[in-house]
Write an enzyme that holds these catalytic residues in place. Structure first.
Site, short mmCIF file in Angstrom:
data_model
loop_
_atom_site.label_atom_id
_atom_site.label_comp_id
_atom_site.label_asym_id
_atom_site.label_seq_id
_atom_site.Cartn_x
_atom_site.Cartn_y
_atom_site.Cartn_z
N HIS A 1 0.85 -1.20 0.00
CA HIS A 1 0.00 0.00 0.00
C HIS A 1 0.88 1.25 0.00
O HIS A 1 1.33 1.69 1.06
CB HIS A 1 -0.90 0.01 1.23
CG HIS A 1 -1.77 -1.20 1.35
ND1 HIS A 1 -3.11 -1.19 1.02
CD2 HIS A 1 -1.50 -2.47 1.75
CE1 HIS A 1 -3.62 -2.40 1.22
NE2 HIS A 1 -2.67 -3.19 1.68
N HIS B 1 -1.73 -1.32 7.18
CA HIS B 1 -1.37 -1.53 5.77
C HIS B 1 -0.40 -0.47 5.27
O HIS B 1 0.27 -0.68 4.26
CB HIS B 1 -2.64 -1.53 4.91
CG HIS B 1 -3.47 -0.30 5.04
ND1 HIS B 1 -4.47 -0.18 5.99
CD2 HIS B 1 -3.44 0.88 4.39
CE1 HIS B 1 -5.03 1.00 5.88
NE2 HIS B 1 -4.42 1.68 4.92
N ASN C 1 -8.26 10.80 3.98
CA ASN C 1 -7.98 10.81 2.54
C ASN C 1 -9.17 10.39 1.68
O ASN C 1 -9.08 10.36 0.46
CB ASN C 1 -6.76 9.95 2.21
CG ASN C 1 -6.96 8.48 2.55
OD1 ASN C 1 -8.04 7.92 2.39
ND2 ASN C 1 -5.89 7.83 3.01
N HIS D 1 -4.28 2.43 -3.17
CA HIS D 1 -4.50 1.92 -1.82
C HIS D 1 -3.81 0.58 -1.61
O HIS D 1 -3.08 0.41 -0.64
CB HIS D 1 -6.00 1.78 -1.54
CG HIS D 1 -6.33 1.48 -0.12
ND1 HIS D 1 -6.00 0.31 0.50
CD2 HIS D 1 -6.96 2.21 0.83
CE1 HIS D 1 -6.41 0.32 1.76
NE2 HIS D 1 -7.01 1.48 1.97
N SER E 1 -21.15 -10.71 38.51
CA SER E 1 -21.24 -12.07 37.98
C SER E 1 -19.88 -12.75 37.85
O SER E 1 -19.78 -13.97 37.99
CB SER E 1 -21.92 -12.05 36.60
OG SER E 1 -23.26 -11.65 36.70
N ASP F 1 -30.09 -19.10 31.34
CA ASP F 1 -29.81 -18.10 30.30
C ASP F 1 -29.81 -18.70 28.91
O ASP F 1 -29.94 -17.97 27.91
CB ASP F 1 -28.46 -17.41 30.57
CG ASP F 1 -28.59 -16.30 31.58
OD1 ASP F 1 -29.71 -15.81 31.78
OD2 ASP F 1 -27.56 -15.92 32.18
#
Length: 693
Positions: free
Chosen positions: A49, A89, A208, A284, A406, A491
């Site tokens: 890139h 990238h 960009n 890109h 919990s 649950d």
């Protein structure tokens, strides 16, 4: 570059003068070297890139030259600023800056080896290499890690800085793009960062307007500035990131002055600046191509035929070796005076931050349990053990995703880490599981922390991307996951993990523990914390489990061990994990006419570290084995000849009813044991220990 291309560039910049400014002057020569060298790196690999590095070069130039505090020859210096390339990238830019600034491990040959097998310059940055703080690539993870880095700095500064002794004082800088800000994890992390007021976190948003598909108009038209203002961030916009160095510099100065809020600097740039394909998706994820890169070099005043060319004055301009070593020496002198004035704090700081060693003798104080102790869920036992350890090891730091009642992971010896109270160790993550896991990676990457994150095991799915990066990056994080099975009952299947055990076990460099009782819970914590660069998942029960005769802390370290044996050579071996070990023991009590060995198997990965002789002593040759576990049966064929497990999702109901419905009863286990013994009568029992490779 053709005249038409130049006119296009002029039009996007606003006027001819601005463009010419970008192609002349010594400072711009250095900036354009970054652009061209980044493009060369990608072109040489024919992969990568180039666009973002070319667009963000002015920001990188200012940051590395004027602001970042770092030492190329001491890349792990604790007082350094942290830089995170969230848009991983764009890593050619980071590799180029590490090379230009004088990191001895980053040579021109390394740049030429970009994206090649075995190189230091992979397709996305990996923190195993010097100068790279965190592994990035999956978009949004880096920015989230940076929130963890900023939390770490705030906590250590509040803990160790004294009057006249500022031993911790660094900024965390982030480069990110449109993709990072579209990921949900960054919304979670940015919301929490704003709530906490992390004033030393500065994010550069490369606006960009291009993603892989094309213009952001296709999918991303929100007002990012207003969004971040709503999060409680300080926001700044720079309209011309291609050329206006003063505006970028003023934005950085303003962000550094804002100490009560994190800052987002939106810098509008042109992706692939200078290329014939600038401003499009074609720069890109693709090299520029030989013709285009030659035009770019000509535009910026370089020899169009020369590749990987850097002038000596550019090397001299960016070289930061001496400044870095001077900064390290000054800090070491400060630390020496700190030792004299605050010896206790210094020795703790040195052990924790510099040497990164655990306190001596901490495992001697781990709780142990006997069958006379009352049955408890391992989540409750785990909470008690965690608090004992946290009192011994101050680097234990973390929280749950709005589940303290919990998960029982609140550190009772501390209070909430909140804006203005950064010395505390309990993070209120709210219902932000993904960010919690990613922030934990940032805490671990900073150094001097053993972060923990807690939620229900089934919800590790929310944080799986970050968990994988923990493993890939060798970051010691503790993922304390409760409600570990169908045993959570009412649950129902939305909360009952079935496949999660195997997802964790099949993730490289990740330990998965499922303890059977209190002793094994202590052992699981002991093993997880003693590991140097491996994250761990601890799966703890919601339902009560008895403290079993024969379990031990030491047994967990071997991965699998005998907890209840027969007087003679067994006819069958029952192996279980977690709450099912007790079921195996009860099944043995039913099988009065059968010789039964019961094995607890809390951690597959630790068992695989054992030698053949030990494995042979646990799983005897010629003796059939049945595994019992309330998760997927996938993988158990390696350790057993028959499997009692889950092949469907769970169900809502009372715990005992659900267990009975799916066959997790002593009676069913005993019946399957008799069937297995009968099946192998007169047949060879396959060897589970010896394999060709």
């Amino acid at each position: 570059m053709s005249e038409a291309q130049k006119r296009k560039l002029d039009k996007e910049d606003g006027n001819v003068a601005i463009r010419h400014k970008a192609t002349s002057g010594e400072e711009w020569k250095h900036i354009n070297t970054i652009r061209v060298l980044s493009a060369d790196v990608v072109q040489n690999a024919n992969s990568g890139h180039p666009g973002a590095p070319m667009g963000m070069a002015p920001i990188a130039h200012l940051l590395w030259k004027k602001y970042l505090k770092y030492s190329p020859t001491h890349p792990d210096w604790p007082a350094r600023d942290r830089f995170v390339l969230s848009n991983g990238h764009a890593c050619a830019l980071l590799y180029v800056m590490l090379h230009l600034t004088g990191y001895p491990d980053w040579t021109m040959d390394d740049l030429k080896a970009f994206r090649q097998l075995g190189s230091k310059t992979p397709g996305h940055p990996e923190s195993l290499f010097p100068g790279i703080e965190v592994t990035t690539g999956p978009l949004g993870q880096g920015l989230t890690n940076a929130v963890g880095l900023a939390i770490a700095e705030a906590h250590l500064a509040a803990t160790y800085n004294k009057e006249k002794f500022t031993v911790i004082d660094n900024y965390t800088y982030v480069f990110c793009g449109d993709g990072c800000l579209q990921e949900g994890i960054t919304s979670e992390a940015s919301s929490l960062a704003g709530h906490l007021g992390l004033g030393k976190l500065i994010v550069f948003y490369d606006d960009n307007k291009i993603t892989i598909d094309g213009s952001t108009d296709l999918s991303f038209t929100e007002d990012v500035i207003k969004r971040y203002e709503a999060y409680g961030w300080h926001t700044i916009s720079v309209k011309d990131g291609n050329n206006d160095l003063k505006a970028i510099e003023h934005a950085i100065d303003e962000a550094r002055r804002e100490t009560t809020k994190p800052s987002l600097i939106k810098v509008t740039t042109t992706i692939g600046y200078g290329s014939a394909k600038q401003g499009t998706e074609h720069v890109h994820g693709n090299p520029l191509g030989k013709e285009d890169i030659a035009s770019v070099k000509k535009l910026f005043g370089f020899d169009s035929e020369s590749n990987f060319s850097v002038s000596e004055d550019t090397y001299t301009f960016y070289n930061h070796v001496k400044e870095g070593e001077d900064a390290v020496n000054s800090w070491n002198e400060l630390l020496s005076r700190y030792e004299t004035d605050h010896p206790d704090a210094y020795h703790e700081f040195r052990r924790r931050i510099i040497d990164q060693k655990l306190p001596e003798g901490w495992t001697d104080k781990l709780p142990t349990f006997s069958p006379s102790d009352p049955p408890l869920p391992t989540r409750r036992t785990g909470g008690k053990i965690l608090n004992v350890i946290a009192d011994l090891i101050p680097e234990i730091f973390g929280g749950s995703a709005d589940l303290n009642p919990s998960c029982f992971t609140y550190l009772l010896g501390s209070k909430d880490f909140q804006k203005g109270d950064y010395g505390n160790r309990n993070v209120r993550y709210g219902v932000r599981e993904h960010a919690m896991f990613g922030i934990s990676n940032g805490l671990a990457a900073y150094g001097g922390f053993i972060p923990f994150a807690s939620t229900f095991l089934n919800f590790i799915g929310y944080g799986l991307g970050a968990t994988i990066l923990s493993s890939l990056s060798h970051l010691k994080c503790l993922y304390i996951m409760t409600h570990d099975s169908i045993g959570l009952g009412e649950d129902g299947p939305t909360h009952q993990p079935i496949e999660k055990y195997m997802i964790c076990r099949e993730t490289p460099n990740l330990l998965f523990f499922r303890p059977a009782d209190g002793n094994e819970t202590s052992g699981s914590f002991a093993c997880a914390i003693s590991e140097h660069k491996i994250p761990s998942v601890l799966a703890l029960s919601r339902q009560n489990v008895s403290n079993l005769k024969g379990t031990s802390i030491e047994g967990v370290s071997r991965g699998a061990y005998v907890v209840d044996d027969s007087d003679e050579r067994p006819d069958i071996i029952l192996v279980g994990t977690g709450s099912e070990v007790e079921l195996c023991i009860k099944a043995k009590e039913i099988l009065t006419d059968v010789k039964v060995r019961v094995v607890s198997f809390p951690c597959w990965e630790l068992y695989e570290r054992q030698g053949i002789a030990y494995k042979e002593s646990v799983f005897l040759e010629g003796v059939p084995v049945i595994s019992v576990e309330t998760g997927s049966i996938l993988g158990w064929a390696r350790y057993s000849h028959g499997q009692i497990g889950m092949t469907t999702f769970g169900a809502s109901g009372k715990e005992k009813d659900v267990y009975r419905h799916f066959g997790f009863t002593p009676e069913n286990i005993a019946q399957k044991a008799r069937i297995t013994i009968q099946f192998y009568a007169g047949r060879n029992v396959p060897d589970l220990v010896h394999r060709p490779f």
